[in-house]
Design an enzyme around this catalytic site. Structure first.
Site, short mmCIF file in Angstrom:
data_model
loop_
_atom_site.label_atom_id
_atom_site.label_comp_id
_atom_site.label_asym_id
_atom_site.label_seq_id
_atom_site.Cartn_x
_atom_site.Cartn_y
_atom_site.Cartn_z
N HIS A 197 2.11 0.85 0.96
CA HIS A 197 1.64 2.21 0.66
C HIS A 197 2.55 3.21 1.37
O HIS A 197 3.01 2.95 2.49
CB HIS A 197 0.19 2.38 1.10
CG HIS A 197 -0.43 3.64 0.58
ND1 HIS A 197 -0.16 4.87 1.12
CD2 HIS A 197 -1.26 3.87 -0.47
CE1 HIS A 197 -0.81 5.80 0.43
NE2 HIS A 197 -1.49 5.21 -0.54
N GLY A 219 -3.12 12.78 -2.63
CA GLY A 219 -4.03 13.63 -1.87
C GLY A 219 -3.75 15.12 -2.00
O GLY A 219 -4.29 15.92 -1.24
N GLU A 224 1.90 5.73 2.97
CA GLU A 224 1.39 6.11 4.30
C GLU A 224 1.77 5.06 5.34
O GLU A 224 1.83 5.36 6.53
CB GLU A 224 -0.14 6.32 4.22
CG GLU A 224 -0.45 7.63 3.48
CD GLU A 224 -1.81 7.68 2.82
OE1 GLU A 224 -2.68 6.86 3.14
OE2 GLU A 224 -1.99 8.57 1.95
N GLU A 255 3.28 5.42 -7.00
CA GLU A 255 2.57 6.52 -6.35
C GLU A 255 3.57 7.56 -5.84
O GLU A 255 4.08 7.42 -4.72
CB GLU A 255 1.75 5.99 -5.18
CG GLU A 255 0.68 5.00 -5.58
CD GLU A 255 -0.48 5.01 -4.59
OE1 GLU A 255 -1.60 5.24 -5.03
OE2 GLU A 255 -0.24 4.82 -3.39
N GLY A 290 -7.33 7.11 -4.46
CA GLY A 290 -7.73 7.36 -3.07
C GLY A 290 -9.02 8.14 -3.02
O GLY A 290 -10.12 7.60 -3.17
N GLY A 291 -8.91 9.46 -2.84
CA GLY A 291 -10.08 10.32 -2.62
C GLY A 291 -11.21 10.11 -3.60
O GLY A 291 -12.39 10.04 -3.20
N SER A 296 -3.76 11.43 -6.91
CA SER A 296 -4.65 12.45 -7.46
C SER A 296 -5.27 12.09 -8.81
O SER A 296 -5.49 12.96 -9.65
CB SER A 296 -3.93 13.81 -7.53
OG SER A 296 -3.57 14.23 -6.21
N ASN A 356 -8.69 2.87 -3.06
CA ASN A 356 -8.13 2.72 -1.71
C ASN A 356 -8.89 3.69 -0.81
O ASN A 356 -8.67 4.90 -0.88
CB ASN A 356 -6.63 3.06 -1.75
CG ASN A 356 -6.00 3.13 -0.39
OD1 ASN A 356 -6.60 2.72 0.61
ND2 ASN A 356 -4.78 3.66 -0.33
N TRP A 357 -9.77 3.13 -0.01
CA TRP A 357 -10.61 4.00 0.85
C TRP A 357 -9.85 4.53 2.05
O TRP A 357 -10.36 5.39 2.78
CB TRP A 357 -11.86 3.23 1.31
CG TRP A 357 -12.94 3.13 0.27
CD1 TRP A 357 -12.83 3.46 -1.05
CD2 TRP A 357 -14.29 2.71 0.47
NE1 TRP A 357 -14.04 3.25 -1.68
CE2 TRP A 357 -14.95 2.79 -0.78
CE3 TRP A 357 -15.02 2.25 1.59
CZ2 TRP A 357 -16.30 2.45 -0.94
CZ3 TRP A 357 -16.35 1.90 1.43
CH2 TRP A 357 -16.98 2.01 0.17
N LYS A 358 -8.65 4.02 2.31
CA LYS A 358 -7.86 4.44 3.49
C LYS A 358 -8.74 4.34 4.76
O LYS A 358 -9.57 3.45 4.84
CB LYS A 358 -7.29 5.84 3.27
CG LYS A 358 -6.56 5.94 1.93
CD LYS A 358 -5.76 7.19 1.77
CE LYS A 358 -5.07 7.17 0.40
NZ LYS A 358 -4.19 8.29 0.17
P1 PGA Z 1 -5.29 10.03 -3.87
O1 PGA Z 1 -4.59 8.79 -3.12
O2 PGA Z 1 -5.97 9.47 -5.12
O3 PGA Z 1 -6.29 10.57 -2.87
O4 PGA Z 1 -4.21 10.99 -4.22
C1 PGA Z 1 -3.97 7.76 -3.85
C2 PGA Z 1 -3.42 6.72 -2.91
O5 PGA Z 1 -2.87 7.07 -1.85
O6 PGA Z 1 -3.52 5.51 -3.20
#
Ligand code: PGA
Length: 249
Positions: free
Chosen positions: A97, A173, A99, A167, A233-234, A212, A11-13
């Protein structure tokens, strides 16, 4: 249920410009040289889906969106429908998600409607659930997540392809991850909720873990019971890190 083919989704956000496409070239080249049995998915910003799906065509990399609107079309400035994602070349879409739930006030009912819209358009939704730190500390992680699974997965799901991603919000993050026991406990609760909701079909819905995930913890997380993949994500932004996770699966 043990799933040998895992879904490893990035997930590149809100990260990524045209220059980031070289990461997908590198990913696709590595997977061509050394294929994986796992499904490899990148969910870039919507602006990159069409270019990225052109690049990924014929490769082992699948492309997804990060959100879709629940309606097919209409006066919804700035929104993108599931059909538009398909038109741009996506095969999957993340919905719900945290977010989006937290930052845009998305409720379980809205997330379920988005998942339905995705299925209707022919997309495979990945429905995200997860508790906050306060909810975990109050001892409510399992009950919160179970309620989210029951209310935000698509009613018409059985017989169609969709996944759930667990999640924990406090792990996204932050570099913090739950223990494998905590992951196993919640994944088992999600499996139970899926079977209660969908019967036998619920036993086969992939349940991804996200929060993470990185090359150094991926093997342990991905071998935890009921973990059918990872939502990353990251560590999905750089091909080398993402490949480290794929190779650990
Ligand atoms: P993260 O994000 O791997 O940077 O913790 C995961 C996500 O929000 O899908």
């Amino acid at each position: 249920m043990k799933q040998s083919v895992k879904m490893i989704a990035g997930n590149w956000k809100m990260h990524g410009l045209g220059a980031s496409l070289v990461e997908v070239d590198e990913l696709a080249a590595s997977l061509a040289a050394e294929p994986t049995e796992h499904r490899v998915i990148i969910c870039p910003p919507a602006t990159l889906i069409e270019r990225l799906s052109g690049k990924a065509a014929g490769s082992a990399v699948e492309i997804g969106g990060q959100d879709c609107h629940e309606q097919v079309s209409g006066a919804f400035t700035g929104s993108i429908s599931a059909g538009m994602l398909v038109d741009a070349g996506a095969g999957l879409v993340i919905v719900g998600h945290s977010e989006r739930r937290e930052g845009f006030g998305e409720t379980d009912a809205l997330v379920a409607a988005k998942a339905e819209a995705a299925l209707s358009a022919g997309l495979e939704p990945i429905v995200c659930v997860g508790e906050s730190l306060a909810q975990r500390e109050a001892g409510n992680a399992v009950s919160v997540v179970t309620a989210q699974v029951k209310a935000s997965t698509p009613e018409s799901g059985p017989g169609r392809r969709f996944a759930v991603a667990y999640e924990p919000i406090w792990a996204i993050g932050t570099g913090l991850t739950p223990t494998v026991e905590q992951i196993a406990e919640v994944h088992l609760a999600i499996r139970t909720a899926l079977v209660e909701r969908f019967g036998e079909f619920g036993g086969a819905v992939p349940i991804l873990y996200g929060g993470s995930v990185k090359p150094s913890n991926a093997a342990e997380i991905l071998s935890t019971p009921e973990v059918g993949g990872a939502l990353v994500g990251g560590a999905s932004l750089k091909a080398a890190d993402f490949l480290g996770i794929i190779r650990a699966a």
